[in-house]
Scaffold this active site. Structure first.
Site, PDB file in Angstrom:
ATOM      1  N   ARG A  17      -0.612   2.112   7.470  1.00  0.00           N
ATOM      2  CA  ARG A  17      -1.842   1.448   7.923  1.00  0.00           C
ATOM      3  C   ARG A  17      -1.733  -0.080   7.743  1.00  0.00           C
ATOM      4  NH1 ARG A  17      -5.515  -2.095   6.288  1.00  0.00           N
ATOM      5  NH2 ARG A  17      -5.537  -1.175   4.208  1.00  0.00           N
ATOM      6  N   ASP A  18      -1.710  -0.530   6.507  1.00  0.00           N
ATOM      7  CA  ASP A  18      -1.735  -1.981   6.239  1.00  0.00           C
ATOM      8  C   ASP A  18      -0.468  -2.652   6.767  1.00  0.00           C
ATOM      9  OD1 ASP A  18      -2.896  -4.278   5.306  1.00  0.00           O
ATOM     10  OD2 ASP A  18      -3.045  -3.645   3.231  1.00  0.00           O
ATOM     11  N   HIS A 217      -2.077  -7.383  -3.166  1.00  0.00           N
ATOM     12  CA  HIS A 217      -1.067  -8.007  -2.316  1.00  0.00           C
ATOM     13  C   HIS A 217      -0.183  -8.897  -3.181  1.00  0.00           C
ATOM     14  CE1 HIS A 217      -2.591  -7.331   2.028  1.00  0.00           C
ATOM     15  NE2 HIS A 217      -3.082  -6.385   1.253  1.00  0.00           N
ATOM     16  N   CYS A 248       3.695 -11.416   4.890  1.00  0.00           N
ATOM     17  CA  CYS A 248       2.457 -12.176   4.808  1.00  0.00           C
ATOM     18  C   CYS A 248       2.555 -13.325   5.793  1.00  0.00           C
ATOM     19  CB  CYS A 248       2.236 -12.703   3.396  1.00  0.00           C
ATOM     20  SG  CYS A 248       0.800 -13.773   3.344  1.00  0.00           S
ATOM     21  N   ASN A 257       1.627  -6.264   1.122  1.00  0.00           N
ATOM     22  CA  ASN A 257       1.255  -5.418  -0.004  1.00  0.00           C
ATOM     23  C   ASN A 257       2.358  -5.481  -1.048  1.00  0.00           C
ATOM     24  OD1 ASN A 257       0.305  -3.599   2.654  1.00  0.00           O
ATOM     25  ND2 ASN A 257      -1.196  -3.766   1.020  1.00  0.00           N
TER      26      ASN A 257
HETATM   27 ZN    ZN Z   1      -4.271  -5.002   2.290  1.00  0.00          ZN
END
Ligand code: ZN
Length: 314
Positions: A17-18, A217, A248, A257
């Site tokens: 997901r992330d 994160h 990032c 993450n």
């Molecule tokens: Zn996140």
């Protein structure tokens, strides 16, 4: 089997997901399933497999319903988590058979308006609607419902976020009927002293059993230090992403993450059982790398290898 049977810490994998929502390429459904199969084979017990947002907003996650159904059929004991931005998403998640619904609520209202296009009051209305939906589901089949306070440790738009604000939002989410609250360091602003302080404050307000998880994160390199701080104040669930997938966008070279491989190594080396085999994660990372050619994957342990004589926690 309960989620925590035989383990001390639950590592909740959020890469599908992330991670996937943060990269440009769209991973085909079959590749997602191969990757999830490999993660489950490694011993991962909970995976956030997608998000029920409109497909035009996040084409990478447009197949979330299909993924939930397929994963539930292949791995009945896996705890399948999904993100739901609103009641409409929750309906889709229920129909697909997800085990856990997480609704993000941004502590920063500016961020909430930008990210979810909703004020706090509007998000609370959605929470109430979801609680209504869930109350119609028979007890044994009712998924877990978490309200996740994002930007809890600071916001890229508003800067500092007051602890009192986070505590008040957590109280409100529980009062509305969420089973539990999570805290997310969406912007990678958290430091260990702050983690200890804020977790303690939220625990004091809603009870430690209502707040067991952190979503951290590694934007500024403090991800694992923040995990240790969380462990010290009773946190037992940590979200992480294999290979720190997604990176990032604001900090080249930094994972997004915290990296699952590094997290599992640290916890097992500290004598905390995760149920996850590092060799299994290595195999899953190979599946991921093959599915996303050219996409950078992060992590210190995958680069350096396990220390000689490393043994998992017994
Ligand atoms: Zn996140």
């Amino acid at each position: 089997m309960g989620m925590m049977d035989g383990i001390d810490v639950l590592v909740s994998e959020v890469g599908p997901r992330d991670g996937l929502q943060s990269i440009r390429p769209v991973m085909p459904t079959a590749a997602k399933l191969r990757w999830i199969d490999a993660l489950v084979a490694a011993g991962v017990r909970e995976i956030e497999v997608g998000s029920f947002v409109p497909a035009q907003l996040l084409p990478q996650l447009a197949d979330t319903g299909e993924v939930v159904r397929a994963v539930k059929a292949r791995h009945p004991s896996l705890h399948v988590a999904v993100l739901v931005p609103n009641a409409k998403g929750a309906e889709a998640a229920l129909a697909a058979g997800a085990d856990k619904l997480t609704l993000p609520l941004s502590a920063s209202e500016t961020h909430s308006l930008k990210n979810l296009r909703r004020t706090h009051a509007q998000v609370f209305e959605e929470v109430a609607r979801i609680v209504d939906l869930l109350s119609a589901v028979p007890g044994g089949q009712r998924p877990q419902f978490e309200g996740a306070v994002s930007t809890a440790f600071g916001c890229t738009l508003e800067g500092e976020v007051a602890d009192t604000k986070v505590v008040a939002l957590a109280e409100r989410l529980i009062a509305l009927g969420c089973d539990e609250v999570g805290l997310s360091d969406t912007s990678g602003y958290a430091n260990p002293a702050q983690v200890r302080r804020l977790v303690k404050a939220v625990h004091a307000a809603i009870g430690p059993e209502r707040m067991t998880g952190l979503h951290l994160h590694n934007t500024r390199g403090l991800g694992l230090a923040n995990v240790v701080a969380g462990l010290e104040v009773g946190i037992t669930t940590f979200d992480s992403s294999q290979g720190g997938l997604g990176g990032c966008p604001f900090a080249p070279g930094a994972s997004g993450n915290i990296v699952t491989e590094d997290l599992v190594f640290m916890l097992e080396a500290m004598g905390l059982r995760t149920g996850i085999a590092p060799e299994g994660l290595e195999a899953a990372r190979a599946v991921l790398a093959e599915a996303l050619p050219g996409e950078p994957l992060y992590g210190f342990v995958p680069e350096a290898g396990l220390p000689l004589g490393f043994r998992r926690a017994a």
